[in-house]
Design a protein around this motif. Structure first.
Motif, PDB file in Angstrom:
ATOM      1  N   PRO A 102       0.824  -1.210   0.000  1.00  0.00           N
ATOM      2  CA  PRO A 102       0.000   0.000   0.000  1.00  0.00           C
ATOM      3  C   PRO A 102       0.856   1.256   0.000  1.00  0.00           C
ATOM      4  N   ASP A 103       0.292   2.333  -0.479  1.00  0.00           N
ATOM      5  CA  ASP A 103       0.968   3.628  -0.448  1.00  0.00           C
ATOM      6  C   ASP A 103       0.915   4.159   0.986  1.00  0.00           C
ATOM      7  N   VAL A 104       2.065   4.254   1.619  1.00  0.00           N
ATOM      8  CA  VAL A 104       2.119   4.715   3.007  1.00  0.00           C
ATOM      9  C   VAL A 104       2.809   6.074   3.122  1.00  0.00           C
ATOM     10  N   THR A 105       2.840   6.791   2.015  1.00  0.00           N
ATOM     11  CA  THR A 105       3.488   8.106   2.015  1.00  0.00           C
ATOM     12  C   THR A 105       2.995   9.017   3.143  1.00  0.00           C
ATOM     13  N   LYS A 108       4.821   8.003   6.505  1.00  0.00           N
ATOM     14  CA  LYS A 108       6.267   7.768   6.598  1.00  0.00           C
ATOM     15  C   LYS A 108       6.966   8.642   7.632  1.00  0.00           C
ATOM     16  N   MET A 336       0.096  -2.065   5.817  1.00  0.00           N
ATOM     17  CA  MET A 336       0.630  -0.705   5.972  1.00  0.00           C
ATOM     18  C   MET A 336       1.836  -0.707   6.906  1.00  0.00           C
ATOM     19  N   ALA A 339       4.841  -2.301   5.285  1.00  0.00           N
ATOM     20  CA  ALA A 339       5.422  -1.374   4.309  1.00  0.00           C
ATOM     21  C   ALA A 339       6.227  -0.274   4.990  1.00  0.00           C
ATOM     22  N   ASN A 510     -10.209   0.624   3.310  1.00  0.00           N
ATOM     23  CA  ASN A 510      -9.038   1.493   3.432  1.00  0.00           C
ATOM     24  C   ASN A 510      -9.298   2.658   4.381  1.00  0.00           C
ATOM     25  N   ASN A 514      -7.252   3.315   7.926  1.00  0.00           N
ATOM     26  CA  ASN A 514      -6.575   4.568   8.284  1.00  0.00           C
ATOM     27  C   ASN A 514      -6.979   5.018   9.688  1.00  0.00           C
TER      28      ASN A 514
END
Length: 549
Positions: A102-105, A108, A336, A339, A510, A514
């Protein structure tokens, strides 16, 4: 609700009712239409097509049962018309470790406020534990705990004490009973006079082991206790030993050294048969523990990256929505965190029955895959040897709320592990040593499994439930997630977050994931107190694998 019925996987021949369905209702999924033959209660399953006797029953895309009789399209799936069945499995040379991380930008650069330990791990709490090496010392550790919590400001007074005082007063005054309603709505109150504000609590780990079992039992117990003593949420420990039991102090020290070489936190060892009288034992325990608490109080929370989180994934009191709301949401959180470089523990091996091939294929190498499958086979064989088996796993509550076979329950339970590669396979009472997703061999029993996950290093536990359970842990926050909104409304005192919004069509998996990760960060930082902690639900039950002699 946005829909009445759900077909989870394109290969499924049974569907899930998302709400109560009246007999005669027309149901359509993926272009297939059936008519409900009888009332289908929410969470239960309906045949999406005609299933002749001995037809495989497919759900989540895997084998979950066999038809015991001809089942008409639109009929209710029950324990009478299907039986447990699961697919075959073997180690495959081809590894299926490619996954869509998954995109965890957005996460981070996030951190949590934790207690940094010399071994590099970070605690989400700062507890002192009092441990008996043998059940003979339970009374002494309970006495020590009672004195310390009361005099150092950790004792909680609650509404029930006030209610009882009112009842007693009414009885004394007029032989009747006072109305306790005025006290019933009062929350538990903690004294504000804690002598050591940076010590989150003083916890005891009583048990029934240490003496009469096998030597293997003693070694296993010491391994589990070492996991708690070295846990990042633990500042120090007081250990009371009788002296003559199988679980010896030296054995415990060996297990501690195995986990954290050169372990530097305070551990107090006291042996009653060497010291003599109870008074002398307790005097030494009080003085040394007080000094240890003063040292522990010097610790303060500092920022830590999310990679320092180790989350245990647990379920209990599961229902027919578990595998489509809370568990997939938790699985997303698992992906998540992996990642982000963190660690995740998936346990409860009896509840991984039927998904062995998928999980073994996700192991990063064939050695791990073989280890996992061997542990599953050995566990199943031990259960069968005493006249049971994985098919006996679903509880009465599970079955009542739509989990008809163990394979149905397992296919949903496995969703807690997300889709990332399996980086380790751990036998009980082992511990997490690598980032990523680890499989930990434990029973399906909620408390035994949660106890083991924390012993393996989980500094937060995410616990999904459809029926409601107050399970907690002495040193690690257990965040309770409801699979349905009815439970969240009914048992507000034990549920921390509702994932029933997925069933209601209000949120996506999703979006809920979150919210869960945000709650994990707040809990790990000490900004949010899980309901199980507020209730002091300090459950601790070691798994006894051997036999008593």
């Amino acid at each position: 609700m946005s829909q009445t019925i759900l077909k989870i996987h394109s290969d499924d021949n049974v569907w899930v009712a998302l709400q109560d369905i009246a007999a005669g209702t027309s149901l359509t999924c993926d272009g297939e239409t059936v008519t409900a033959i009888q009332k289908i209660a929410a969470k239960h399953k309906v045949a999406g097509r005609t299933l002749p006797k001995d037809t495989p029953v497919i759900m989540y895309g895997v084998l979950v049962g066999i038809a015991n009789e001809d089942i008409a399209a639109g009929d209710l799936i029950t324990t009478k018309n299907i039986r447990h069945a699961s697919g075959q499995f073997a180690v495959q040379e081809e590894r299926r470790t490619q996954w869509a991380a998954p995109d965890v930008t957005p996460w981070k650069n996030r951190s949590f406020m934790g207690y940094h330990r010399a071994d590099g791990r970070v605690g989400t709490g700062n507890y002192w534990v009092i441990i008996p090496l043998v059940f003979c010392e339970n009374r002494n550790v309970q006495l020590l705990h009672e004195v310390l919590t009361k005099e150092l400001g950790y004792k909680k007074y609650n509404a029930y004490e006030t209610m009882l005082q009112q009842l007693l007063q009414g009885f004394k005054e007029n032989g009747g009973t006072a109305d306790p309603a005025a006290a019933a709505d009062k929350n538990t109150v903690t004294l504000n006079t804690r002598a050591f504000p940076n010590v989150d609590g003083i916890k005891l780990l009583t048990h029934t082991l240490g003496c009469g079992g096998t030597k293997q039992d003693a070694r296993t117990l010491c391994g589990l206790l070492a996991g708690y003593i070295t846990h990042p949420n633990v500042a120090g420990a007081t250990v009371l030993s009788l002296g003559c039991q199988n679980a010896q102090i030296d054995m415990l020290k060996e297990e501690i050294e195995n986990r954290v070489p050169g372990f530097d936190r305070t551990v107090i060892y006291l042996e009653q048969q060497k010291i003599g009288s109870e008074k002398e034992l307790m005097s030494q325990a009080l003085q040394q523990t007080f000094e240890g608490l003063a040292k522990a109080n010097t610790m303060q929370r500092q920022p830590a990256p999310l990679s320092k989180l180790c989350i245990g994934m647990e379920c209990g009191g599961s229902d027919g929505f578990s595998g489509i709301s809370a568990n997939p949401a938790v699985g997303r959180v698992s992906d998540m965190l992996v990642a982000l470089g963190g660690s995740v523990i998936l346990s409860e091996f009896p509840e991984l029955c039927g998904v062995e091939q998928e999980l073994s294929d996700r192991c990063v190498n064939t050695d791990l895959a073989a280890r996992y499958l061997q542990l599953m086979r050995d566990y199943a064989s031990r259960a069968e040897a005493v006249g049971s088996g994985f098919d006996s796993n679903p509880s009465a509550g599970n079955i009542r709320d739509g989990l008809i076979t163990d394979a149905i329950k397992s296919a949903g339970a496995a969703k807690k592990g997300g889709s990332s590669p399996v980086t380790d396979v751990i036998d009980y009472p082992g511990w997490v040593q690598h980032p990523g997703l680890a499989l930990l061999c434990t029973p399906g029993s909620d408390v035994e499994s949660t106890t083991a996950e924390v012993g393996a290093g989980a500094n937060v536990v995410l616990f999904t439930t459809g029926l409601g359970t107050p399970t907690g842990n002495p040193v690690t926050p257990v965040i309770k997630l409801s699979t349905n909104s009815i439970l969240a409304d009914k048992m507000k005192d034990i549920i921390d977050l509702d994932t029933g919004t997925i069933i209601n069509g209000e949120e996506s998996i999703n979006e809920v994931a979150n919210r869960i990760l945000e709650l994990v960060i707040n809990t790990a930082s000490g900004h949010y107190t899980a309901k199980a902690q507020l209730l002091e639900q300090d459950d601790f039950i070691p798994w006894k694998r051997g036999v008593s002699l």
